[in-house]
Design an enzyme around this catalytic site. Structure first.
Site, mmCIF file in Angstrom:
data_model
loop_
_atom_site.group_PDB
_atom_site.id
_atom_site.type_symbol
_atom_site.label_atom_id
_atom_site.label_comp_id
_atom_site.label_asym_id
_atom_site.label_seq_id
_atom_site.Cartn_x
_atom_site.Cartn_y
_atom_site.Cartn_z
ATOM 1 N N ALA A 160 0.841 -1.204 0.000
ATOM 2 C CA ALA A 160 0.000 0.000 0.000
ATOM 3 C C ALA A 160 0.875 1.253 0.000
ATOM 4 O O ALA A 160 0.659 2.187 -0.781
ATOM 5 C CB ALA A 160 -0.920 -0.010 1.224
ATOM 6 N N TYR A 161 1.877 1.259 0.882
ATOM 7 C CA TYR A 161 2.779 2.412 0.985
ATOM 8 C C TYR A 161 3.534 2.611 -0.333
ATOM 9 O O TYR A 161 3.621 3.729 -0.852
ATOM 10 C CB TYR A 161 3.754 2.178 2.137
ATOM 11 C CG TYR A 161 4.683 3.334 2.437
ATOM 12 C CD1 TYR A 161 4.220 4.480 3.080
ATOM 13 C CD2 TYR A 161 6.037 3.274 2.107
ATOM 14 C CE1 TYR A 161 5.084 5.529 3.382
ATOM 15 C CE2 TYR A 161 6.906 4.312 2.404
ATOM 16 C CZ TYR A 161 6.415 5.442 3.041
ATOM 17 O OH TYR A 161 7.280 6.484 3.336
ATOM 18 N N SER A 162 4.050 1.514 -0.884
ATOM 19 C CA SER A 162 4.814 1.607 -2.135
ATOM 20 C C SER A 162 3.918 2.119 -3.268
ATOM 21 O O SER A 162 4.328 2.992 -4.055
ATOM 22 C CB SER A 162 5.396 0.241 -2.503
ATOM 23 O OG SER A 162 6.221 -0.241 -1.463
#
Ligand SMILES: NC(=O)c1ccc[n+]([C@@H]2O[C@H](COP(=O)([O-])OP(=O)(O)OC[C@H]3O[C@@H](n4cnc5c(N)ncnc54)[C@H](O)[C@@H]3O)[C@@H](O)[C@H]2O)c1
Length: 254
Positions: A160-162
């Site tokens: 999700a962060y990436s």
């Protein structure tokens, strides 16, 4: 116009990198609004900023504002409060963010995935959209987004962060091109590991793996991030827009 009369918003201004950016911008002469979900921490960080060189005092040159950068109405209200206090807007630094779920995609909870996208990407859209008109009216604008090397390379178990940070990089390119014929420049930075409270959200293994990839064999400091942002927020950043600036101790090679 020089930095002495400019107004900057730093979202996530109570956080490790945001606070250092706010301090650097104020040191350079900006009046600074620190926006954060933690309103008390934002107010304390604003009050604790070192004295502005230009004004000789921090009084009237900094402001803490409680905001949820994922919420459209909250962003509009924070912008109204900032404009009411300072009268204009010239610089926006989108630093609010969170690492989100650390899990394999197969095990990743949808709600947690979406929250991570919202705090890292939807926030950049909402704050940048709100900032454009005041910047055009001011005749000067600099938007600086905090992306991450995760958005270029993809960190395992941080999908999700990436994905959100890759979205920030593409959003920056798009908006930079869109505003190229205006006085507004839009750029982002892609740090590797920077020593801040955010690192506590990573697992020990993930942090060790990230540090091991840095040729300089150390984490960066929030002040090093602030140095780059200060340049991107100023007049000397005139021929760059839509660009991603690495801050990775030699890790990023493309
Ligand atoms: N620290 C690193 O190693 C690193 C590396 C690459 C990119 N980044 C990015 O840099 C930015 C700043 O990171 P940091 O290390 O200072 O993190 P931090 O955790 O120290 O600070 C983040 C701040 O954002 C605020 N925030 C979170 N959700 C919010 C919301 N909905 N509305 C308003 N404020 C909210 C938090 O309250 C906190 O003060 C983030 O976008 C992060 O993803 C950090």
């Amino acid at each position: 116009m020089n930095a002495q009369s400019r107004v900057a918003i730093v979202t996530g201004g109570a956080g490790g990198i945001g606070r250092a950016i706010a301090a650097r911008l104020q040191h350079d002469g900006h009046r600074v609004a620190l926006w954060d979900l933690d309103g008390d921490a934002a107010a304390q960080a604003a009050a604790a900023l070192p004295r502005s060189i230009s004004a000789g005092t921090s009084e009237g040159t900094s402001l803490g504002v409680r905001v949820d950068v994922t919420d459209e109405a909250s962003v509009a209200s924070a912008l109204r409060a900032t404009l009411a206090h300072f009268g204009a807007l010239h610089v926006l630094v989108n630093s609010a963010g969170a690492t989100g779920p650390v899990a394999n995609v197969a095990d990743c909870d949808l709600a947690a995935w979406q929250r991570c996208i919202d705090v890292n990407l939807r926030s950049v859209f909402l704050c940048s959209r709100a900032a454009v008109q005041p910047m055009l009216e001011a005749g000067f604008g600099r938007i600086v987004n905090l992306a991450s090397i995760a958005g270029k390379e993809g960190n395992p178990q941080m999908s999700a962060y990436s994905a959100a940070k890759a979205g920030v990089i593409a959003f920056t390119k798009s908006m930079g091109k869109e505003l190229a014929l205006t006085p507004v420049r839009v750029n982002c930075i892609a740090p590797a590991v920077i020593e801040t409270p955010l690192l506590a959200q990573m697992t020990r293994d993930a942090l060790a793996a990230s540090l091991a990839k840095i040729p300089m064999q150390r984490a960066g400091t929030a002040e090093e991030a602030a140095n780059l942002v200060a340049w991107l927020a100023g007049d000397q950043c005139s021929f760059s827009s839509g660009a991603t600036f690495d801050l990775s101790g030699g890790r990023a090679t493309y």
